[in-house]
Scaffold this motif. Structure first.
Motif, PDB file in Angstrom:
ATOM      1  N   GLN A   1      -2.257  -2.409  -7.587  1.00  0.00           N
ATOM      2  CA  GLN A   1      -3.085  -2.727  -8.761  1.00  0.00           C
ATOM      3  C   GLN A   1      -2.222  -3.193  -9.939  1.00  0.00           C
ATOM      4  O   GLN A   1      -2.572  -4.143 -10.640  1.00  0.00           O
TER       5      GLN A   1
ATOM      6  N   GLU B   1      -6.157  -6.179   1.879  1.00  0.00           N
ATOM      7  CA  GLU B   1      -7.014  -7.325   1.587  1.00  0.00           C
ATOM      8  C   GLU B   1      -6.456  -8.167   0.427  1.00  0.00           C
ATOM      9  O   GLU B   1      -6.733  -9.354   0.317  1.00  0.00           O
ATOM     10  N   LEU B   2      -5.708  -7.501  -0.451  1.00  0.00           N
ATOM     11  CA  LEU B   2      -5.209  -8.168  -1.665  1.00  0.00           C
ATOM     12  C   LEU B   2      -3.915  -8.951  -1.415  1.00  0.00           C
ATOM     13  O   LEU B   2      -3.425  -9.665  -2.286  1.00  0.00           O
TER      14      LEU B   2
ATOM     15  N   THR C   1      -8.465   4.282   3.449  1.00  0.00           N
ATOM     16  CA  THR C   1      -9.480   3.363   2.914  1.00  0.00           C
ATOM     17  C   THR C   1      -8.870   2.537   1.785  1.00  0.00           C
ATOM     18  O   THR C   1      -9.043   1.320   1.730  1.00  0.00           O
ATOM     19  N   VAL C   2      -8.134   3.223   0.905  1.00  0.00           N
ATOM     20  CA  VAL C   2      -7.470   2.523  -0.204  1.00  0.00           C
ATOM     21  C   VAL C   2      -6.480   1.491   0.363  1.00  0.00           C
ATOM     22  O   VAL C   2      -6.436   0.338  -0.069  1.00  0.00           O
TER      23      VAL C   2
ATOM     24  N   PRO D   1       0.810  -1.219   0.000  1.00  0.00           N
ATOM     25  CA  PRO D   1       0.000   0.000   0.000  1.00  0.00           C
ATOM     26  C   PRO D   1       0.842   1.267   0.000  1.00  0.00           C
ATOM     27  O   PRO D   1       1.997   1.260   0.427  1.00  0.00           O
TER      28      PRO D   1
ATOM     29  N   ASN E   1      -8.977   9.079   2.850  1.00  0.00           N
ATOM     30  CA  ASN E   1      -9.167   8.408   1.579  1.00  0.00           C
ATOM     31  C   ASN E   1      -8.040   7.391   1.333  1.00  0.00           C
ATOM     32  O   ASN E   1      -8.289   6.239   0.963  1.00  0.00           O
ATOM     33  N   ARG E   2      -6.819   7.800   1.610  1.00  0.00           N
ATOM     34  CA  ARG E   2      -5.673   6.903   1.438  1.00  0.00           C
ATOM     35  C   ARG E   2      -5.744   5.702   2.369  1.00  0.00           C
ATOM     36  O   ARG E   2      -5.333   4.604   2.011  1.00  0.00           O
TER      37      ARG E   2
ATOM     38  N   ALA F   1      -6.512  -0.011   3.255  1.00  0.00           N
ATOM     39  CA  ALA F   1      -7.240  -1.135   3.862  1.00  0.00           C
ATOM     40  C   ALA F   1      -7.673  -2.117   2.769  1.00  0.00           C
ATOM     41  O   ALA F   1      -7.549  -3.335   2.926  1.00  0.00           O
ATOM     42  N   ASP F   2      -8.171  -1.581   1.651  1.00  0.00           N
ATOM     43  CA  ASP F   2      -8.575  -2.433   0.525  1.00  0.00           C
ATOM     44  C   ASP F   2      -7.367  -3.185  -0.040  1.00  0.00           C
ATOM     45  O   ASP F   2      -7.453  -4.359  -0.390  1.00  0.00           O
ATOM     46  N   GLU F   3      -6.228  -2.472  -0.114  1.00  0.00           N
ATOM     47  CA  GLU F   3      -5.025  -3.087  -0.683  1.00  0.00           C
ATOM     48  C   GLU F   3      -4.479  -4.197   0.217  1.00  0.00           C
ATOM     49  O   GLU F   3      -3.986  -5.214  -0.268  1.00  0.00           O
TER      50      GLU F   3
ATOM     51  N   THR G   1       4.325  -4.876   4.098  1.00  0.00           N
ATOM     52  CA  THR G   1       3.238  -4.457   4.991  1.00  0.00           C
ATOM     53  C   THR G   1       3.762  -3.518   6.076  1.00  0.00           C
ATOM     54  O   THR G   1       4.921  -3.609   6.474  1.00  0.00           O
TER      55      THR G   1
END
Lengths: 190, 190
Positions: free
Chosen positions: B104, B156-157, B149-150, B12, B146-147, B152-154, B122
């Motif tokens: 991504q 997950e990947l 949230t991004v 991230p 905003n970062r 947290a989503d990352e 990490t």
């Protein structure tokens, strides 16, 4: 707390497993080594649970029957084996455990404990292995020829292992094994 | 001669990919880094083929159409991508290649080049990542939220990757990545 990992170091006779293991003990004093069970008599100074777990023939047979050994073998009238409990207790306490063992024994451990990390120590070349077997100076040509045949068969079994480490220099071989230990702890389990 | 390996370092925003990569360059000067293709104008001192492969929009579109990019993305009106040829030529010459990239982009490389080794960097904790994003001192609270949230989503990947490396200390993170590189070269291909 995360569980520890079982690392199994194996390879053909003469490849230098013992020497690499000793060097590794100096470099990683925190690493716990598997303690074998045996039916042979303790020698002067040997401590039960440290050098070996000393067992009677009856106790040893009972361990086999109850599946308490990851592998076992007979050698000049005595039995030797790897106690499952010592391995599992160490792992459950969150510690790694390191097992140095002959190729045939490692294959048996692989069956009973496939989640282990299996490292095959190889000679830099087959010629080098022959040199090392000669180098011991105590064996007849027949014995060495026989050992070379066994070693060739054992090299064939390398494909069942997870990693191969070339024992060209002891320091390099140790560095590779230490890298495997670190990397395995970084692995994402799928 | 054995083929090289592609190592992809991702993670991230704010985790310290760039800092770890710089430290790694110092420790492993022999490691070859992937050079990106871009449509943006070269800046003073930038050399084609060293800092970037500078391409016209037409050339870049052609690379996309001919599947010559492992991934690409647009950023403030310019295109950036990872040329497949530079990666493959380096590997075929027997050398490893190292690629630092956003999450991504790494997922796209994974699709086109699944034989790569994917390492996820990490933060020691989610709180630590928030600290680091604040620490830059140049962003508004909204941007940071905003970062996060991004990020947290990352996180997950991460499960799609091969390894995770905690960036608690740069030296330790580098040591872990170096260990992964060594261990991957010892792996027995099944």
């Amino acid at each position: 707390m995360s569980k520890g990992l079982l690392f199994v170091l194996s390879g053909p006779s003469g490849v230098g497993k013992g020497t690499v293991c000793s060097a590794l003990r100096t470099r990683m004093p925190e690493l716990i080594y598997s303690v074998s069970a045996t039916t042979r008599q303790p020698r002067a100074g040997e401590v039960d649970g440290v050098n070996y777990f000393f067992k009677s023939h009856e106790q040893f047979q009972e361990m086999i029957l109850n599946d308490r050994l990851l592998e076992h073998a007979e050698y000049v009238g005595n039995f030797y084996g790897t106690p499952r409990d010592f391995v599992e207790d160490t792992l459950n306490a969150g510690n790694d455990i390191f097992l140095e063992i002959e190729v045939q024994g490692a294959l048996k451990v692989m069956e009973k404990f496939p989640e282990g990390v299996f490292i095959f120590l190889t000679p830099p070349s087959f010629e080098e292995l022959e040199q090392r077997l000669h180098g011991r100076g105590t064996e007849t040509v027949d014995t060495i020829m026989n050992r070379m045949t066994v070693a060739a068969d054992e090299l064939e079994l390398m494909k069942h292992y997870d990693y191969s480490v070339v024992n060209d220099e002891i320091d390099l071989a140790c560095m590779r094994i230490q890298s495997i230990i670190v990397a395995e702890h970084c692995k994402i389990t799928k």
